[in-house]
Structures are given as C-alpha cells and as structure tokens.
Write a protein that holds these residues in place. Structure first.
Motif, PDB file in Angstrom:
ATOM      1  N   GLU A   1       7.021  30.370  28.658  1.00  0.00           N
ATOM      2  CA  GLU A   1       7.837  29.043  28.618  1.00  0.00           C
ATOM      3  C   GLU A   1       8.049  28.271  27.416  1.00  0.00           C
ATOM      4  O   GLU A   1       9.208  27.869  27.070  1.00  0.00           O
TER       5      GLU A   1
ATOM      6  N   HIS B   1      11.430  25.471  36.740  1.00  0.00           N
ATOM      7  CA  HIS B   1      11.407  27.010  35.994  1.00  0.00           C
ATOM      8  C   HIS B   1      11.238  28.095  37.111  1.00  0.00           C
ATOM      9  O   HIS B   1      10.907  27.524  38.280  1.00  0.00           O
ATOM     10  N   ALA B   2      11.425  29.138  36.526  1.00  0.00           N
ATOM     11  CA  ALA B   2      10.854  30.276  37.366  1.00  0.00           C
ATOM     12  C   ALA B   2      10.251  31.281  36.726  1.00  0.00           C
ATOM     13  O   ALA B   2      10.571  31.545  35.635  1.00  0.00           O
TER      14      ALA B   2
ATOM     15  N   HIS C   1      15.434  26.023  30.217  1.00  0.00           N
ATOM     16  CA  HIS C   1      15.898  27.086  29.389  1.00  0.00           C
ATOM     17  C   HIS C   1      17.449  26.778  29.348  1.00  0.00           C
ATOM     18  O   HIS C   1      17.832  25.398  29.464  1.00  0.00           O
TER      19      HIS C   1
ATOM     20  N   GLU D   1      17.165  33.263  34.870  1.00  0.00           N
ATOM     21  CA  GLU D   1      16.212  31.722  35.112  1.00  0.00           C
ATOM     22  C   GLU D   1      16.903  30.698  34.768  1.00  0.00           C
ATOM     23  O   GLU D   1      17.004  29.475  35.577  1.00  0.00           O
TER      24      GLU D   1
HETATM   25 ZN   LIG Z   1      11.076  29.011  32.188  1.00  0.00          ZN
END
Ligand SMILES: [Zn+2]
Length: 260
Positions: A139, A106-107, A37, A52
């Motif tokens: 995502e 990522h989270a 992101h 995130e």
């Molecule tokens: Zn993500």
C-alpha cells in the motif's frame, strides 16, 4: 510490538479527577474518507479486471452519503474522482482541515488466492505479522522509503518523527479499528482476520484517530465477485458507517462530553 498504552492521554480519567471542570472536547464533528490509490496507481487488480482504485472510490462516495445524511458529520473525501494523489498529501488534507477522524479505504491483494476477508489496521512502526508488513509495503507503494530500504527495513528517523503525530491517538485509533472490523465481520461471516498494526505511510502523519480498512481481497475470487457487486459495496459502506457511528458514541464518552 504494540504501541497502544493504557497510559495514553485519557480524557475520561482526567474528567473524573478533582472538581475542576475538565476541558470538554466537542463530540465528533468531521471525518475525512480516503479512497486508496487513483490515477496511474490502480492498486490491486483482480482476475475479473476490477481495479482497487475504483472499488475504494465507489465505497468512499457511498460512505460519504451515509455519514452526511444520517450522522450530520462534516465529511470530505481526499479525492472524489480518478486522480493521482500521494499518500502524504492525503493525511495533510485531513490535518489541514482539522478533521476529527480519518479512514483510508483499500482492498487487499495476496499471492495466496485462498486468503479472503476484511482487515482493519492502525499505525505502528513495525508490523504485527508478516502479512501485515506485506500489506504496508504494497500500500505504501514503490517510492516509499520503507519499501526501498531493503528486505528488512528499520523505521527511519523520518518515520519516527511522523509517527509522533499519530502516537497520541493510537488508543482511539485502536478502538475505532475494533468497531469497524466487528462491523465488517458481520458482513463476511467468516473467521475474523482481526485488527492489525503496520507502518502505513498514509496513517503516520495523521493528527487525529486514523485507520486503514482493507475491504476484502481482490486476489480472492469470492471477495472479488463481492466487490464487483454494487449492492455489496453499499453493504460494505453501511458496515463502515455503523463502525463510525459506534465510534462517535465512544468518542463523546472518551471526551467526557455527552453524545450529540
Ligand atoms: Zn490499497
């Protein structure tokens, strides 16, 4: 459907055939770390306000330092600040640089806030389970063709063509994912959520072993509290570093070359 095949290109098997010296691949030299992101795309936002895009960037910068200092690998981030970056551009950067390894950080987020813990993914055309599919849809973002194709998208021709780039690396991507997941599990000490497969846009065009790591669930209060703590983010970076370090040893063996 699992796409990993034991008959995939196998350098170690080739090395044991015949007397001719095999083409020896050099050991692992370079890695691209992709903080998920950025810019307008915040990713998942936790109830505690944590975004995130900030978590992924912080962990990526910590990991870059560890990989560079302790392994001497060449390392690049796809972004080193808060900016918008398309998923396809992230993989293109790694391909254009000729990186040996790609890791996207990522989270996670999920409507059931009790779900927590790390997950590691590598590519497939179809998700290994419903949660993995949801993770890929989230995502990949709203502009992705898989996300806009309706409730039960089939992989389009574009996906399949892009998939070819990663297909020959799936065995190594799987190995890399297993090592990372094991290393992250040591940190969480909860039941293993496992290595999964899903059609992530950011992985499909990669011309090197490539994984996506979800470093916990921002939708879970305990995980969100962990990720808000810089000390924990450092420990997550160190866990990822151990996974990379272990894969470097495997990479050299797979290539028939001694670790260096
Ligand atoms: Zn993500």
């Amino acid at each position: 459907m699992l796409l990993v095949s034991p008959s995939n290109r196998d350098a170690s098997a080739a090395a044991s055939d015949g007397e001719q010296a095999p083409v020896v691949r050099e050991g692992l030299r370079s890695i691209v770390i992709d903080p998920g992101h950025g810019g307008q795309a915040t990713g998942t936002i936790a109830a505690n306000g944590l975004q995130e895009k900030a978590v992924t960037l912080d962990i990526a910068i910590r990991l870059r330092e560890l990989v560079y200092r302790r392994l001497g690998l060449q390392v690049q981030l796809t972004r080193d600040r808060d900016l918008d970056l398309e998923n396809v551009s992230r993989t293109e950067k790694a391909n254009n640089w000729g990186a040996d390894l790609f890791i996207s950080i990522h989270a996670n987020g999920f409507r059931q806030t009790g779900v927590r813990g790390p997950e590691t993914y590598f590519l497939s055309a179809s998700a290994s389970d419903a949660e993995a599919r949801e993770a890929a849809l989230r995502e990949n973002g709203p502009d992705d063709e898989l996300s806009t194709a309706g409730a039960a998208p089939e992989p389009g021709i574009e996906f399949i063509l892009w998939d070819l780039a990663q297909t020959q690396h799936l065995r190594e991507s799987s190995l890399f994912a297993e090592g990372l997941q094991a290393s992250l599990n040591d940190l969480w000490r909860i039941p293993d959520r496992g290595v999964k497969q899903a059609p992530f846009t950011v992985l499909r065009g990669a011309t090197m072993p490539a994984v996506l790591v979800e470093v916990g669930y921002l939708s879970n209060p305990e995980d969100a509290a962990m990720l808000a703590d810089p000390d924990v983010r450092q420990r997550i970076a160190e866990a990822l570093f151990r996974g990379i370090s272990a894969f470097r040893e495997q990479y050299a063996v797979l290539a028939g070359a001694p670790p260096n």
